[in-house]
Design an enzyme around this catalytic site. Structure first.
Site, PDB file in Angstrom:
ATOM      1  N   SER A 196       0.824  -1.208   0.000  1.00  0.00           N
ATOM      2  CA  SER A 196       0.000   0.000   0.000  1.00  0.00           C
ATOM      3  C   SER A 196       0.859   1.259   0.000  1.00  0.00           C
ATOM      4  CB  SER A 196      -0.922  -0.011   1.217  1.00  0.00           C
ATOM      5  OG  SER A 196      -0.141  -0.134   2.395  1.00  0.00           O
ATOM      6  N   GLY A 197       2.025   1.187  -0.647  1.00  0.00           N
ATOM      7  CA  GLY A 197       2.855   2.383  -0.826  1.00  0.00           C
ATOM      8  C   GLY A 197       2.482   3.068  -2.135  1.00  0.00           C
ATOM      9  N   ALA A 198       3.397   3.900  -2.629  1.00  0.00           N
ATOM     10  CA  ALA A 198       3.121   4.698  -3.834  1.00  0.00           C
ATOM     11  C   ALA A 198       2.783   3.816  -5.035  1.00  0.00           C
ATOM     12  CB  ALA A 198       4.332   5.567  -4.159  1.00  0.00           C
ATOM     13  N   ALA A 199       3.523   2.714  -5.214  1.00  0.00           N
ATOM     14  CA  ALA A 199       3.289   1.873  -6.393  1.00  0.00           C
ATOM     15  C   ALA A 199       1.967   1.125  -6.266  1.00  0.00           C
ATOM     16  CB  ALA A 199       4.447   0.879  -6.552  1.00  0.00           C
ATOM     17  N   THR A 206       7.367   4.697   1.365  1.00  0.00           N
ATOM     18  CA  THR A 206       6.756   5.888   0.771  1.00  0.00           C
ATOM     19  C   THR A 206       6.508   6.963   1.831  1.00  0.00           C
ATOM     20  OG1 THR A 206       5.748   4.587  -0.978  1.00  0.00           O
ATOM     21  CG2 THR A 206       4.751   6.731  -0.526  1.00  0.00           C
ATOM     22  N   GLN A 258      11.566  11.924   1.907  1.00  0.00           N
ATOM     23  CA  GLN A 258      11.735  13.315   2.335  1.00  0.00           C
ATOM     24  C   GLN A 258      11.851  14.262   1.154  1.00  0.00           C
ATOM     25  OE1 GLN A 258      15.137  13.572   4.983  1.00  0.00           O
ATOM     26  NE2 GLN A 258      14.074  12.539   6.638  1.00  0.00           N
ATOM     27  N   ASP A 300      10.321  -8.995   0.717  1.00  0.00           N
ATOM     28  CA  ASP A 300       9.381 -10.122   0.637  1.00  0.00           C
ATOM     29  C   ASP A 300       8.936 -10.402  -0.802  1.00  0.00           C
ATOM     30  OD1 ASP A 300       9.635  -9.841   3.339  1.00  0.00           O
ATOM     31  OD2 ASP A 300       7.528  -9.452   3.749  1.00  0.00           O
ATOM     32  N   ARG A 341      25.006   9.959  -5.667  1.00  0.00           N
ATOM     33  CA  ARG A 341      25.050   9.398  -4.326  1.00  0.00           C
ATOM     34  C   ARG A 341      26.151   8.373  -4.078  1.00  0.00           C
ATOM     35  NH1 ARG A 341      18.928   8.343  -2.888  1.00  0.00           N
ATOM     36  NH2 ARG A 341      18.668  10.585  -2.733  1.00  0.00           N
ATOM     37  N   ARG A 376      20.625   4.674  -8.581  1.00  0.00           N
ATOM     38  CA  ARG A 376      19.416   5.493  -8.804  1.00  0.00           C
ATOM     39  C   ARG A 376      19.716   6.976  -8.616  1.00  0.00           C
ATOM     40  NH1 ARG A 376      15.324   7.558  -5.168  1.00  0.00           N
ATOM     41  NH2 ARG A 376      16.536   6.672  -3.481  1.00  0.00           N
ATOM     42  N   LEU A 431      10.116   7.471  -6.419  1.00  0.00           N
ATOM     43  CA  LEU A 431       8.664   7.671  -6.276  1.00  0.00           C
ATOM     44  C   LEU A 431       8.066   7.794  -7.670  1.00  0.00           C
ATOM     45  CD1 LEU A 431       8.472  10.100  -3.221  1.00  0.00           C
ATOM     46  CD2 LEU A 431       7.562   7.776  -3.340  1.00  0.00           C
TER      47      LEU A 431
END
Ligand code: FAD
Ligand code: SIN
Length: 525
Positions: free
Chosen positions: A10-13, A40, A44, A214, A282, A378, A384
């Site tokens: 139930s995150g952004a995707a 998600t 920040q 998972d 990064r 990335r 996101l």
């Protein structure tokens, strides 16, 4: 209630996919723990999109490919970046209160971006996005949200009640009800995995407790390929605090002028490592921090933005400022002690531009996937975005091909006839701690073949122990997660051993050079 499609996560995707599917279909969304428990909610910095007059898609594509050290699939990069403005508009429609500057959205800057390109809600973008998506999902009669369900494994042809089919067709999931301890079989015509990353395989990570890979492990066990698992991203600036172990200090602090300093000498060292200084991608900044810490025997380095006016700092970073004040650090006047920590899983379940995996009936979106967007590293705030684009792409493909999806057959109930309650919970805790520690020490920012082989050896020993435990005792959330963490650790180490070069996030002293040809590490189950 019979559901057409199951979304795990139930995150952004997951929520993006569910909302798009719910225009026509009945959708069941399953989540481990609380609905807001994924990464998600913790995001920040913001979401990258070309919205500035001086910026172009080509610039964003090029920045993404440079950060990804050429391992990205250009087709995917174009696909995602060209859809970013639409994704932002959709979020605005859903009520996400992005910061504005006059009529336009305010754009901040992060490492690796050649332009200001990051839309954000102060320094807590993810929470605002998650709230808006959840609000819309809760109001949608075609969506059923079921938190407190830890999915254990995918239901495939092997679990059909009437016959055994080795087709690999996915019909849903077995899920542990985390309150009652019973295992339910949820079936549907199509299943989407949106289970997030595997960050908790490392001792130090910015990711939430449930980021145990998972979905990646479930897909692998069911027969789907995974790719580029060696590409684990370490964020350069996680707060160093002995009590608060995984609080991120957003890259936007560097984007808005923050400097990295050696706490012993006060020297601003990033220009010595890269001409882009604190705004280098990064992987470069994380390695520089790691190198300063190791060379001088430090516990941390300093991130300092105290040269900016105090009201500027408070206005841009209200949540971080308040959090740090509570810990006795005033970032308007003092530097912040920071260390690198695992942050993002670039590899994952291999998907195409429609979010399809290798297995019929199984889709995947978001951090649990390897779509070709991130390559070997990335670019900040592209993840996101990937969730929104691939959540919609998977939904669109399912809707377009709906008449080709058969109704699920009857499936076998979860078999608990040969297991008992665990007698030694301590085994889980011990193994969990051990995995995370050797992954940090042997499979971290700087690797060697010898260290990777040591980790592989530990994984072999633990695999027998964990599988034996899994075979004899009733499942619990901790056991499910331990099994998946170990599976992911194995996939990461196998992938890292296969790559005979240093590219992006995979840096090994034994193969310090870049090979001429960029090639994905694809593991076939
Ligand atoms: P998540 O949001 O992680 O959701 C995973 C879902 O799957 C959860 O609902 C979880 O309960 C569920 N789930 C997992 N396993 C199971 C299971 N076995 N059974 C049932 N449900 C399960 N990216 C950016 O682009 N910009 C940023 O500014 C940014 N900041 C970040 C800051 C932090 C501290 C962190 C950790 C990450 C940040 N990222 C950022 C990365 C970004 O937040 C994630 O990549 C993204 O949110 C992942 O979304 P997702 O939908 O794929 O998974
Ligand atoms: C951050 O705010 O530094 C995280 C951004 C990201 O992970 O994309």
């Amino acid at each position: 209630m019979i559901h057409d499609v199951i979304v795990v996560g139930s995150g952004a995707a997951g929520l993006t996919a569910a909302l798009a599917l719910a225009e026509k279909l009945k959708v069941l969304v399953l989540a481990k723990g609380e609905l807001t428990g994924g990464s998600t909610s913790w995001a920040q910095g913001g979401i990258a999109a070309v919205l500035d007059a001086g910026d172009t898609f080509e610039n964003h594509i090029s920045d993404t490919m440079i950060a990804g050290a050429g391992l990205n699939r250009r087709e995917t990069v174009e696909f995602v970046i060209e859809r970013a403005p639409h994704a932002i508009n959709r979020l605005v429609e859903l009520g996400v209160p992005f910061n504005t500057e006059g009529e336009a959205l305010h754009l901040t800057r992060e490492g690796g971006h050649s332009h200001r390109r990051i839309v954000h809600v102060n320094d807590a973008t993810g929470w605002a996005v998650e709230e808006a998506l959840l609000r819309a999902a809760e109001a949608n009669p075609n969506i059923t949200l079921l938190p407190g369900r830890a999915c254990i494994d995918l239901i495939t042809g092997r679990h059909e009640a009437e016959r055994y089919s080795g087709s690999g067709r996915v019909w849903g999931v077995y899920a542990l009800d985390q309150t009652t301890g019973t295992v339910e079989a949820h079936t549907a015509r199509a299943t989407i995995l949106a289970t997030g990353g595997a960050g908790r395989v490392y001792q130090f990570s910015t990711a939430p407790r449930g980021a145990t890979g998972d979905g990646i492990a479930m897909a692998w066990r069911a027969g789907a390929r995974v790719s580029n698992m060696e590409m684990m991203q370490f964020h350069p600036t996680c707060l160093y605090n002995l009590d608060v172990k995984n609080f991120l200090i957003t890259e936007a602090v560097r984007g808005e002028g923050g400097h990295l300093l050696n706490p012993r000498t006060g020297h601003r060292y990033m220009p010595d490592y890269d001409e882009r200084a604190e705004l280098a991608p990064r992987d470069i900044v994380a390695r520089a921090n790691d190198s300063e810490i190791k060379r001088d025997g430090l516990d941390f380095v300093h991130l300092d933005i105290s040269h900016q006016p105090p009201e500027f700092v408070r206005e841009h970073f209200p949540n971080i400022h308040e959090k740090l004040l509570g810990l006795g650090i005033d970032m308007t006047r003092q530097p912040i002690p920071v260390v690198p920590a695992q942050h993002y899983t670039c590899g994952g379940i291999l998907i195409d531009l429609n979010g399809r995996t290798d297995l019929p009936g199984l889709y995947a979106a978001g951090e649990c996937t390897e779509s070709g967007l991130h390559g070997a590293n990335r670019l900040a705030s592209n993840s996101l975005l990937e969730c929104f684009v691939f959540g919609e792409a998977a939904a669109a493909d399912i809707l377009a091909r709906w008449d080709q999806f058969d109704a699920p057959p009857a499936v076998r109930a979860w078999d608990e006839s040969r297991v008992t309650d665990s007698d030694e919970e301590v085994v889980i805790k011990q193994n969990w701690t051990e995995i995370r520690r050797f992954m940090w020490n042997y499979v971290g920012i700087v690797r060697t073949t010898k260290r990777l082989e040591r980790a592989a050896h530990r994984i072999d020993l633990l695999t027998g122990e964990v599988e034996d435990y899994y075979g004899h005792f009733r499942v619990s959330t901790d056991l499910i997660e331990l099994r998946n963490l170990l599976q992911c650790a194995q996939l990461i180490v196998r992938s890292a051993l296969q790559r005979k070069e240093s590219r992006g996030l995979h840096y090994t002293l034994d193969y310090p050079d870049l090979l001429a040809q960029a090639a994905d590490t694809v593991l076939v189950p």
